[in-house]
Motif scaffolding. Sequence first.
Motif, PDB file in Angstrom:
ATOM      1  N   SER A 426      -3.306   4.856 -14.298  1.00 19.19           N
ATOM      2  CA  SER A 426      -3.704   4.570 -12.929  1.00 19.19           C
ATOM      3  C   SER A 426      -3.273   3.155 -12.553  1.00 19.19           C
ATOM      4  O   SER A 426      -3.157   2.280 -13.406  1.00 19.19           O
ATOM      5  CB  SER A 426      -5.217   4.724 -12.752  1.00 19.19           C
ATOM      6  N   TYR A 427      -3.033   2.973 -11.266  1.00 18.56           N
ATOM      7  CA  TYR A 427      -2.612   1.674 -10.746  1.00 18.56           C
ATOM      8  C   TYR A 427      -3.738   1.048  -9.916  1.00 18.56           C
ATOM      9  O   TYR A 427      -4.386   1.722  -9.108  1.00 18.56           O
ATOM     10  CB  TYR A 427      -1.403   1.823  -9.820  1.00 18.56           C
ATOM     11  N   THR A 452      -1.811  -1.767 -14.530  1.00 15.16           N
ATOM     12  CA  THR A 452      -1.867  -0.384 -15.017  1.00 15.16           C
ATOM     13  C   THR A 452      -2.905  -0.262 -16.128  1.00 15.16           C
ATOM     14  O   THR A 452      -3.041  -1.161 -16.960  1.00 15.16           O
ATOM     15  CB  THR A 452      -0.493   0.037 -15.574  1.00 15.16           C
ATOM     16  N   ILE A 457      -9.667  10.757 -15.778  1.00 19.52           N
ATOM     17  CA  ILE A 457     -10.101  10.957 -14.398  1.00 19.52           C
ATOM     18  C   ILE A 457     -10.474  12.424 -14.198  1.00 19.52           C
ATOM     19  O   ILE A 457      -9.785  13.328 -14.691  1.00 19.52           O
ATOM     20  CB  ILE A 457      -8.987  10.574 -13.402  1.00 19.52           C
ATOM     21  N   GLN A 561      -7.705   0.763  -5.419  1.00 18.37           N
ATOM     22  CA  GLN A 561      -7.319   1.779  -6.412  1.00 18.37           C
ATOM     23  C   GLN A 561      -6.286   2.719  -5.784  1.00 18.37           C
ATOM     24  O   GLN A 561      -6.572   3.421  -4.815  1.00 18.37           O
ATOM     25  CB  GLN A 561      -8.540   2.587  -6.858  1.00 18.37           C
ATOM     26  N   TYR A 565      -1.716   9.285  -9.465  1.00 15.56           N
ATOM     27  CA  TYR A 565      -1.803   8.983 -10.890  1.00 15.56           C
ATOM     28  C   TYR A 565      -0.591   9.546 -11.631  1.00 15.56           C
ATOM     29  O   TYR A 565       0.069  10.472 -11.158  1.00 15.56           O
ATOM     30  CB  TYR A 565      -3.102   9.561 -11.455  1.00 15.56           C
TER      31      TYR A 565
END
Length: 568
Positions: A426-427, A452, A457, A561, A565
Amino acid sequence: MKKLLFFFLTSTLIVAQDLKTPFEKGNGNQSTTYEECIEYYKMLANQFQTIQMDAMGLTDSGEPLHIVTFSENKNFDYSQNKAVILINNGIHPGEPDGIDASMMFLRDLATAKIRVPKNTIIVAIPIYNIGGSLNRNSHSRANQNGPEAYGFRGNARNFDLNRDFIKSDSRNSRSFQEIFHEVNPDMFIDNHVSNGADYQYTFTCIATQHQRLGGKLGEFYKNEMHPEIMKELKKKKIESTPYVNIHGDKPDAGFAQFMDSPRYATGYTTLFNSLGSVPETHMLKPYKDRVNVTYEYMLATMNYVEKNYQKIKKLKAENLKNYIVGMKYPLQWELDSSKVTKMEFKGYKGDYKPSEITGKNRLYYDQKQPFTKKINFYSDYKATKEIIIPSYYVIPKSQWSILDLLQLNNIALKTITNDTIIEVESYKIDSYETSKRPYEGHYGHYNTRVTTKTEKIAFKKGDFLIKTQQAGVKYLLETLEPEAVDSYFNWNFFDPILQQKEYFSAYVFEDLAKELITKSAKLKAEFDAKKMTDKEFAESPEAQLDWIYRNSEYYEKEHLQYPIYRIK
């Protein structure tokens, strides 16, 4: 017998006269109107079985976007084993050279006045920016030598359509993408007229940047195909040079190849491994000459593709091997000044003299002093930011605006059938800058940086998995990676995540903040260390409370967020 011969010759003359375009019937400095253009192509389609005209999707003007197709065998199935050339005209209707040249080109194919290709289908968009074409005037191109009247650069909603291929704010762009994927061109031509410096050439050209095209396909286009087409023009005494990427200065010291990012026509088509070029005729040359060289360039390109179509299609298919999971992919580039070639350039002496208006120095070119000399040309760029190609992207169904654009571009989506937990990368948006001026309907972002992390999730039934190993892999990388120059993030598609939705009242949070740092030795140590090292932070009660808030479970996880993904 004499009467019969006279009738035949007279009939032939009448047909030939009827097939003349409005440009050919004029004085050489008049361009076709939108209505005349469409009626002319309808006439060709009615008279010749090798010509087909189709109305496709709508444009912002409310008028449909047409395509006109020439196929020697009268088969208009674009999936047959033939090359396809797609020609776009009038994206800037004040640059109508391609509009008039293409009408003659399709006519000459239909009448076999020129060699008819058996292995190549020609598809032309008569006028892409219909709204701009209908906004006809004689003054908006102040630097241009003709024609007498022309269209306007902005479309019906005042978008510059040659900045809209990725963001797709206009109906024109969305309809173009449907056309593009329907015909799946091997070669794309986007006809233009240049602005900028003065020089001897009538014809210049942007050959799409070979490194972005990729691999052997890019090298082939740079080293073989494009040079051979330019040689064919030279045989007809048409001198050419790369697009003179200079504005407000002299080209004598050299210049760089234009980097066509995905906002531009060829930057977009390159994402699907189509070879692409932007003919840029010179604004100061007579209109008749500009139309002629545009015609000759399309003819030379068609002849080359016809002869080499199997090699082109093979290289295009093989190019996908350069974008495999785990490989590096460049998102950002800068000019590589260490790689320079010497190029012969035919210019005019440029100098500076006092302006009669401002009294300050102004640039001028002396056409009585032409020169030919070697100058520097820079065609190579180097990657400044790379990512590793993932196997999948995961996109929540809530991001419907992004999903719509992916589907428009023939991206295959797989629906997640059950609620599930997936380990993903995830970024978090770490930093970005935003333009202070509007640009094509946006205040775009740039210099975006992300952090990162790998986490698990929970995704819902109906969310989507997008496999990268498909024809649109480069499109996925350029749009979904936030740090890419023309990413959806940089074009403001995700701006809601940049705004914090929940906050705290300091007088209430004071007691909770004390409780938080009392319970967590780690949090307290980090807090005390920051106060020791950051004087401004130590002097700001607001900053200290905000820091504790952001490092607690009370801070909203959605803020900054990025909601798309990656799966390795």
